[in-house]
Design an enzyme around this catalytic site. Structure first.
Site, PDB file in Angstrom:
ATOM      1  N   VAL A   1      -0.826  12.238  -1.317  1.00 14.19           N
ATOM      2  CA  VAL A   1       0.799  13.123  -2.414  1.00 14.19           C
ATOM      3  C   VAL A   1      -0.444  13.319  -3.125  1.00 14.19           C
ATOM      4  O   VAL A   1      -1.248  12.625  -3.910  1.00 14.19           O
ATOM      5  CB  VAL A   1       1.321  11.907  -2.675  1.00 14.19           C
ATOM      6  CG1 VAL A   1       2.545  12.646  -3.462  1.00 14.19           C
ATOM      7  CG2 VAL A   1       2.226  11.620  -1.094  1.00 14.19           C
TER       8      VAL A   1
ATOM      9  N   GLN B   1      -4.412   9.361   4.007  1.00 19.38           N
ATOM     10  CA  GLN B   1      -5.755  10.403   3.917  1.00 19.38           C
ATOM     11  C   GLN B   1      -6.614  10.746   3.013  1.00 19.38           C
ATOM     12  O   GLN B   1      -7.639  10.674   2.857  1.00 19.38           O
ATOM     13  CB  GLN B   1      -4.855  12.046   4.365  1.00 19.38           C
ATOM     14  CG  GLN B   1      -6.418  12.945   4.448  1.00 19.38           C
ATOM     15  CD  GLN B   1      -6.966  12.722   5.484  1.00 19.38           C
ATOM     16  OE1 GLN B   1      -6.795  11.566   6.703  1.00 19.38           O
ATOM     17  NE2 GLN B   1      -8.244  12.837   6.133  1.00 19.38           N
ATOM     18  N   LYS B   2      -5.947  10.598   1.463  1.00 21.40           N
ATOM     19  CA  LYS B   2      -6.569  10.298   0.607  1.00 21.40           C
ATOM     20  C   LYS B   2      -7.738  10.019   0.329  1.00 21.40           C
ATOM     21  O   LYS B   2      -9.079  10.412  -0.225  1.00 21.40           O
ATOM     22  CB  LYS B   2      -5.398  10.058  -1.044  1.00 21.40           C
ATOM     23  CG  LYS B   2      -6.504   9.679  -1.680  1.00 21.40           C
ATOM     24  CD  LYS B   2      -6.483  10.608  -3.154  1.00 21.40           C
ATOM     25  CE  LYS B   2      -7.559  10.012  -4.342  1.00 21.40           C
ATOM     26  NZ  LYS B   2      -7.807   8.332  -4.524  1.00 21.40           N
TER      27      LYS B   2
ATOM     28  N   SER C   1      -4.569   5.790  -8.539  1.00 22.25           N
ATOM     29  CA  SER C   1      -4.041   4.043  -9.842  1.00 22.25           C
ATOM     30  C   SER C   1      -4.995   4.596 -11.111  1.00 22.25           C
ATOM     31  O   SER C   1      -5.299   4.921 -11.956  1.00 22.25           O
ATOM     32  CB  SER C   1      -4.519   2.805  -9.265  1.00 22.25           C
ATOM     33  OG  SER C   1      -3.688   3.010  -8.239  1.00 22.25           O
TER      34      SER C   1
ATOM     35  N   HIS D   1       1.777   4.615  -7.172  1.00 21.17           N
ATOM     36  CA  HIS D   1       2.194   6.332  -7.218  1.00 21.17           C
ATOM     37  C   HIS D   1       3.159   6.472  -6.200  1.00 21.17           C
ATOM     38  O   HIS D   1       2.896   5.947  -5.225  1.00 21.17           O
ATOM     39  CB  HIS D   1       0.804   6.768  -8.069  1.00 21.17           C
ATOM     40  CG  HIS D   1       0.380   6.838  -6.852  1.00 21.17           C
ATOM     41  ND1 HIS D   1       0.246   7.220  -5.654  1.00 21.17           N
ATOM     42  CD2 HIS D   1      -1.180   6.579  -7.015  1.00 21.17           C
ATOM     43  CE1 HIS D   1      -0.784   6.816  -5.131  1.00 21.17           C
ATOM     44  NE2 HIS D   1      -1.291   6.000  -6.011  1.00 21.17           N
TER      45      HIS D   1
ATOM     46  N   GLY E   1       2.300   8.393  -4.099  1.00 18.42           N
ATOM     47  CA  GLY E   1       1.599   7.930  -2.126  1.00 18.42           C
ATOM     48  C   GLY E   1       1.495   6.678  -2.219  1.00 18.42           C
ATOM     49  O   GLY E   1       1.522   5.967  -0.753  1.00 18.42           O
ATOM     50  N   HIS E   2       1.631   5.759  -2.674  1.00 17.20           N
ATOM     51  CA  HIS E   2       1.566   4.058  -2.174  1.00 17.20           C
ATOM     52  C   HIS E   2       3.765   4.617  -1.680  1.00 17.20           C
ATOM     53  O   HIS E   2       4.098   3.675  -0.184  1.00 17.20           O
ATOM     54  CB  HIS E   2       1.603   3.225  -3.335  1.00 17.20           C
ATOM     55  CG  HIS E   2       0.453   3.332  -4.048  1.00 17.20           C
ATOM     56  ND1 HIS E   2       0.078   3.543  -5.582  1.00 17.20           N
ATOM     57  CD2 HIS E   2      -0.802   2.449  -3.969  1.00 17.20           C
ATOM     58  CE1 HIS E   2      -1.012   3.038  -5.517  1.00 17.20           C
ATOM     59  NE2 HIS E   2      -1.649   2.517  -4.467  1.00 17.20           N
TER      60      HIS E   2
ATOM     61  N   GLY F   1      -2.290  -1.951  -5.310  1.00 21.80           N
ATOM     62  CA  GLY F   1      -0.891  -1.838  -6.206  1.00 21.80           C
ATOM     63  C   GLY F   1      -1.418  -0.539  -7.837  1.00 21.80           C
ATOM     64  O   GLY F   1      -2.274   0.777  -7.486  1.00 21.80           O
TER      65      GLY F   1
HETATM   66  P1  AMP Z   1      -5.015   2.054  -3.117  1.00 21.61           P
HETATM   67  O1  AMP Z   1      -4.191   1.025  -3.949  1.00 21.61           O
HETATM   68  O2  AMP Z   1      -5.964   2.643  -4.044  1.00 21.61           O
HETATM   69  O3  AMP Z   1      -6.345   1.369  -2.153  1.00 21.61           O
HETATM   70  O4  AMP Z   1      -4.681   2.920  -1.927  1.00 21.61           O
HETATM   71  C1  AMP Z   1      -3.285   1.814  -0.926  1.00 21.61           C
HETATM   72  C2  AMP Z   1      -3.292   2.992  -0.333  1.00 21.61           C
HETATM   73  O5  AMP Z   1      -2.422   4.744  -0.617  1.00 21.61           O
HETATM   74  C3  AMP Z   1      -4.592   3.488   0.673  1.00 21.61           C
HETATM   75  O6  AMP Z   1      -4.429   3.399   2.388  1.00 21.61           O
HETATM   76  C4  AMP Z   1      -4.965   4.609   0.765  1.00 21.61           C
HETATM   77  O7  AMP Z   1      -5.119   5.649   1.387  1.00 21.61           O
HETATM   78  C5  AMP Z   1      -3.204   4.848  -0.272  1.00 21.61           C
HETATM   79  N1  AMP Z   1      -3.374   6.272  -1.071  1.00 21.61           N
HETATM   80  C6  AMP Z   1      -3.947   6.075  -2.010  1.00 21.61           C
HETATM   81  N2  AMP Z   1      -2.893   7.802  -2.701  1.00 21.61           N
HETATM   82  C7  AMP Z   1      -3.039   8.323  -2.476  1.00 21.61           C
HETATM   83  C8  AMP Z   1      -2.064   9.787  -2.314  1.00 21.61           C
HETATM   84  N3  AMP Z   1      -2.715  10.338  -3.447  1.00 21.61           N
HETATM   85  N4  AMP Z   1      -1.688  10.073  -1.113  1.00 21.61           N
HETATM   86  C9  AMP Z   1      -1.457   9.127  -0.376  1.00 21.61           C
HETATM   87  N5  AMP Z   1      -1.931   7.572  -0.150  1.00 21.61           N
HETATM   88  C10 AMP Z   1      -2.142   7.200  -0.968  1.00 21.61           C
END
Ligand code: AMP
Length: 286
Positions: free
Chosen positions: A179, A151-152, A189, A34, A36-37, A31
Site C-alpha cells: 500500500v 509484499q512491501k 512505520s 498505517h 498497509g497494516h 504496530g
Molecule cells: P511491520 O509492522 O512493519 O512489521 O509490518 C507488519 C506487516 O505489514 C508485514 O507483513 C509488512 O510486510 C506489512 N506491511 C508493512 N508496510 C506495508 C505496506 N506499505 N503495504 C502492505 N503491507 C505492509
C-alpha cells in the site's frame, strides 16, 4: 475487541472459537499502524471468522545500532484503528512473555536470507533469524488458519513462506500488495522519521521502481539498462542506495535479464530512516 498480553490468555480466548469450528486469521505486526497494516487486517477480516493482530516490536530482529529504542509506538491509537477494522483480538505481549529467561532457540532459513537485507556485508542473516523465530512462535501461539504479510517486505514474505512450508505449519501464508501514499511512497512505520525535505526525497525510491517498470514495459530486458533507469531517479534525489538489485521473485537468485517474475528491490537511508521498497517487473504493479 479484546487486548491480551499473555499466551495463556490468548489460548484461553481462542480455544472456544476453535472448538466451535471457527477459522482464525493472524496479522503479525510491530504496530504504529498505517494503511498497509489495515489492508492486511481487512484481508484477514474478509477470510476468517476470528481475526487476531499481534503487536510486538520484536527486539531480536533489530541489529546493534538499529532503531529498536526509537521505533515508533502508540498502542492506544493502534488499538482504536484495529477495532475499527473489526479485529477481534489484539495480542500485545511484553518482551519477557515472548523471550522468557533462558530463551535459547533460533529458527533460521538458509539461502534466502544471505542476500539483500540479509547480506553478511550489511545486516547479516540475524535480522531474518529474529523474524523467523518470532513468526514461528506466533504461529504456534495463535495456530491460525491463515497469516497475512505484506509484499512491501518481499524477502520477509518469501522467507516466512519457506519456513512455514519447511516446518509443516498448517497455516496458509497470504502475501498482499504494497500500500502506497498517493505520490507512490510505500507506507512504513519508519516514514515517521522523515522530516518534510526527507519525505520529498524518499519518493525517489518508488520513482526508481516505476522508472524501471517503464523501460521494461517499453521492451528493455537487459538488467544493466533497467538498473540504470532506476538508479538515475535515486541519484537525482541525492540518494545512494544500500542495494538496488534484480533478483528472481521466487527464489531471490541473481537475474541478468528481466522476465515475468523479476523482483527489483531497493534499500536506502533517507535521513535516519532506512527504507526498503520493491516491484515485480513485467508483472502487476504492487
Ligand atoms: P511491520 O509492522 O512493519 O512489521 O509490518 C507488519 C506487516 O505489514 C508485514 O507483513 C509488512 O510486510 C506489512 N506491511 C508493512 N508496510 C506495508 C505496506 N506499505 N503495504 C502492505 N503491507 C505492509
Amino acid at each position: 475487541m479484546r487486548t491480551v498480553r499473555t499466551v495463556a490468555e490468548l489460548r484461553a480466548t481462542l480455544a472456544p472459537e476453535r472448538a466451535a469450528g471457527r477459522s482464525v486469521g493472524l496479522v503479525p505486526t510491530m504496530g504504529f499502524f498505517h494503511e498497509g497494516h489495515l489492508s492486511l487486517m481487512r484481508a484477514a477480516r474478509g477470510e476468517n471468522d476470528v481475526v487476531v493482530v499481534s503487536l510486538f516490536v520484536n527486539p531480536t530482529q533489530f541489529g546493534p545500532g538499529e532503531d529498536l529504542d526509537a521505533y515508533p509506538r502508540d498502542e492506544q491509537r493502534d488499538a482504536a484503528l484495529a477495532e475499527a477494522e473489526g479485529v477481534d483480538l489484539l495480542f500485545a505481549p511484553a518482551p519477557e512473555e515472548v523471550y522468557p529467561d533462558g530463551f535459547a532457540t533460533q529458527v533460521a532459513v538458509t539461502g534466502l536470507t544471505d542476500v539483500l537485507d540479509g547480506d553478511p556485508a550489511r545486516r547479516g542473516a540475524s535480522h531474518f533469524n529474529g523474524v523467523t523465530t518470532v513468526v514461528c512462535k506466533l504461529l504456534n501461539m495463535v495456530a491460525p488458519d491463515a497469516a497475512y504479510f505484506g509484499q512491501k517486505d518481499a524477502q520477509q514474505a518469501l522467507v516466512v513462506t519457506r519456513m512455514a512450508r519447511d516446518l509443516d505449519f498448517p497455516a496458509r501464508i497470504e502475501v498482499r500488495p504494497t500500500v502506497r501514499e498517493p505520490d507512490g511512497l510505500a507506507m512504513s512505520s519508519r516514514n515517521a522519521y522523515l522530516d518534510a525535505g526527507e519525505r520529498e526525497r524518499a519518493v525517489a525510491l518508488s520513482r526508481a521502481l516505476t522508472a524501471a517498470d517503464s523501460v521494461v514495459s517499453a521492451g528493455e530486458r537487459g538488467g544493466d539498462a533497467v538498473l540504470a533507469a532506476a538508479r538515475a531517479e535515486l541519484v537525482a534525489a541525492g540518494i545512494e542506495p544500500e542495494y538496488l538489485e534484480l533478483r528472481s521473485a521466487t527464489d531471490l537468485s541473481p537475474v541478468e535479464r528481466v522476465n515475468g517474475t523479476t523482483l527489483l528491490a531497493v534499500a536506502a537511508h533517507v535521513g535516519r530512516a532506512r527504507l526498503i521498497d520493491n516491484i515485480v517487473l513485467g508483472g502487476t504493479r504492487t
